[in-house]
Design a protein around this motif. Structure first.
Motif, short mmCIF file in Angstrom:
data_model
loop_
_atom_site.label_atom_id
_atom_site.label_comp_id
_atom_site.label_asym_id
_atom_site.label_seq_id
_atom_site.Cartn_x
_atom_site.Cartn_y
_atom_site.Cartn_z
N LEU A 4 -10.51 -7.05 2.11
CA LEU A 4 -9.65 -6.74 1.99
C LEU A 4 -9.69 -6.21 3.38
N ASP A 5 -10.54 -6.80 4.25
CA ASP A 5 -11.09 -5.72 6.14
C ASP A 5 -9.84 -6.18 6.91
N PHE A 6 -8.83 -7.26 6.94
CA PHE A 6 -7.90 -6.92 7.58
C PHE A 6 -6.82 -6.11 7.90
N LEU A 7 -7.29 -4.93 7.26
CA LEU A 7 -5.95 -4.31 7.08
C LEU A 7 -6.20 -3.20 7.96
N PRO A 8 -5.50 -2.80 9.01
CA PRO A 8 -5.85 -1.17 9.67
C PRO A 8 -5.65 -0.14 8.70
N PHE A 9 -5.71 -0.24 7.56
CA PHE A 9 -5.35 1.32 7.44
C PHE A 9 -6.20 1.62 6.18
N ARG A 10 -6.73 2.81 5.65
CA ARG A 10 -7.53 4.13 4.63
C ARG A 10 -7.37 3.84 3.83
N SER A 11 -8.69 3.53 3.51
CA SER A 11 -8.00 3.81 1.20
C SER A 11 -7.11 3.23 0.29
N PRO A 12 -7.01 1.40 1.05
CA PRO A 12 -6.27 0.55 -0.22
C PRO A 12 -6.61 0.68 -1.30
N HIS A 13 -5.30 1.16 -2.09
CA HIS A 13 -5.56 0.68 -3.67
C HIS A 13 -4.46 0.09 -4.50
N PRO A 14 -5.08 -1.25 -4.33
CA PRO A 14 -4.04 -2.21 -4.84
C PRO A 14 -3.47 -1.62 -6.36
N VAL A 15 -2.72 -1.78 -6.45
CA VAL A 15 -1.82 -1.22 -7.39
C VAL A 15 -1.12 -2.15 -8.87
N ALA A 16 -0.70 -3.43 -8.05
CA ALA A 16 0.55 -4.52 -8.07
C ALA A 16 -0.13 -5.50 -7.21
N SER A 17 0.89 -7.32 -8.02
CA SER A 17 1.13 -8.34 -7.66
C SER A 17 2.01 -9.20 -8.03
N SER A 18 2.56 -10.29 -7.48
CA SER A 18 3.84 -11.18 -7.50
C SER A 18 3.84 -12.16 -6.95
N SER A 19 4.23 -13.35 -7.22
CA SER A 19 3.93 -14.80 -6.56
C SER A 19 2.89 -14.33 -5.09
N SER A 79 -2.86 6.97 11.25
CA SER A 79 -2.63 8.29 12.34
C SER A 79 -2.65 9.57 11.67
N ASP A 80 -2.16 9.00 10.49
CA ASP A 80 -2.36 10.83 9.82
C ASP A 80 -2.43 10.37 8.23
N SER A 81 -1.90 11.34 7.31
CA SER A 81 -2.50 11.06 5.84
C SER A 81 -1.51 11.15 4.41
N SER A 82 -0.37 10.53 5.93
CA SER A 82 1.07 9.41 5.01
C SER A 82 0.19 8.83 4.29
N LYS A 83 1.36 8.40 3.01
CA LYS A 83 0.56 6.74 2.51
C LYS A 83 1.73 5.98 2.25
N PRO A 110 8.59 0.85 4.01
CA PRO A 110 9.34 2.16 4.65
C PRO A 110 8.63 2.43 4.12
N GLN A 111 8.22 3.85 4.53
CA GLN A 111 7.30 4.81 3.62
C GLN A 111 7.82 5.65 3.19
N LEU A 112 7.30 5.93 2.41
CA LEU A 112 6.61 6.85 1.21
C LEU A 112 6.36 7.99 0.89
#
Length: 357
Positions: free
Chosen positions: A83-98, A109-113, A129-131
């Protein structure tokens, strides 16, 4: 090989199993470019049916997850997708489909998820979209094969569909308690278990709703039928697992009696047919295998279709119920990577060369 027409090469490689395509991509830059092009990815190929592990909760905020650990039940071996191609910190997989993986991650840039979807095989990603960060801590992420996404808790539900609107829609969930192991099944139907009992005694019931009903602020339906009898009372701490087609599974410890603190004699898998609304027994853990779970106060269940995994603290391995060949088998999965205390969580991952929507 490079002199052959691209269409001819696409046709040749499209005949290979996905495992061989993944290997061929590592042979040369030319093959990697060819087998990751959008024109090749649009050609269908049979998926790999894998079981993915979610990282332990204690790693969620302190470590950068660089890979996803998966188990291949066909070859009975562990795999790892980077998953090193993701430019995000602390990725946490939770689900998948197809073939698409959904994961929470910290913004660069910040602490938002953000909730991301990506394909580890094509190394492409997209941020939804951000949550707010609270949704990543308290919401269950549900996805289906049509790309619909729902984040659900006991107070509200968020819904996103790329084909309908590029924003999250929010609805009141109106559930009597926190939903337990909710699943998004066929035809936009959502099922969840809720405790409607007292503080002294749990009483689990099955609730259902559709996305269209949530949009119109309608209540969830409590599913009950006289012929079901005490199906919800015989299981201790039941969980739902999405089954094949129009079926859902309910898994829990089989109580030895109806007393308040009764022990369990084994782990039972029940199956509900959503067309006939009839329950049947799909599987029962062998006694010798259950002895390893008997002393554990807590165990986790994950999977889907015809495979269900079980983990427990300090066990060091997973128990697998496999009914893919039409004949239920119980197996041990050894060598669990980075299992920590042994209490593993996960989900089914159908690896495909799926382009992002």
């Amino acid at each position: 090989m490079e002199s052959l027409p691209r269409d001819a090469l696409h046709h040749i490689f499209s005949l290979l199993p996905l495992r061989q395509i993944i290997i061929c991509r590592c042979v040369s830059k030319h093959l990697h470019h060819l087998l990751t092009s959008l024109s090749f990815l649009s050609s269908p190929s049979p998926p790999l049916h894998l079981l993915a592990l979610r990282p332990p909760h204690h790693r969620h905020h302190h470590h950068h997850l660089s890979s996803l650990h998966l188990f291949d039940p066909t070859l009975h071996r562990w795999l790892r997708f980077s998953l090193d191609f993701l430019p995000f910190r602390s990725p946490h997989p939770v689900a998948s489909s197809s073939g698409l993986l959904y994961l929470w991650a910290d913004s660069p840039s910040d602490s938002s998820k953000s909730l991301l979807l990506c394909n580890p095989l094509t190394r492409r990603f997209r941020a939804l979209p951000q949550l707010g960060s609270a949704w990543s801590r308290h919401g269950s992420v549900l996805v289906d094969s049509a790309g619909r996404v729902m984040v659900l808790n006991d107070l509200a539900a968020l819904y996103f569909s790329a084909g309908e609107d590029d924003r999250w829609l929010k609805f009141s969930s109106n559930l009597p308690s926190k939903p337990r192991s909710p699943i998004l099944a066929a035809e936009e139907s959502v099922f969840a278990l809720c405790d409607v009992g007292s503080p002294w005694r749990s009483q689990w019931k099955l609730f259902a709703c559709t996305v269209s009903k949530l949009r119109s602020s309608q209540q969830w339906t409590r599913l009950e039928k006289p012929e079901w009898g005490d199906v919800f009372d015989i299981l201790k701490r039941p969980r739902l697992v999405k089954g094949n087609g129009s079926k859902i599974l309910m898994v829990g410890g089989l109580k030895s009696s109806f007393s308040l603190n009764s022990s369990c004699s084994t782990i039972l898998i029940l199956r509900l047919d959503l067309e006939s609304w009839e329950w049947d027994e799909a599987g029962r853990m062998p006694v010798e295998m259950f002895k390893c779970f008997q002393e554990c106060s807590k165990f986790k269940v994950f999977g889907g279709g015809d495979r269900v995994c079980f983990s427990a603290k300090r066990l060091g391995k997973l128990a697998l119920w496999d009914n893919c060949e039409g004949k239920a088998e119980w197996k041990w999965i050894e060598g669990v990577p980075g299992s920590g205390d042994g209490l593993c969580r996960g989900f089914v991952f159908e690896a495909r060369l799926t382009p992002l929507p």
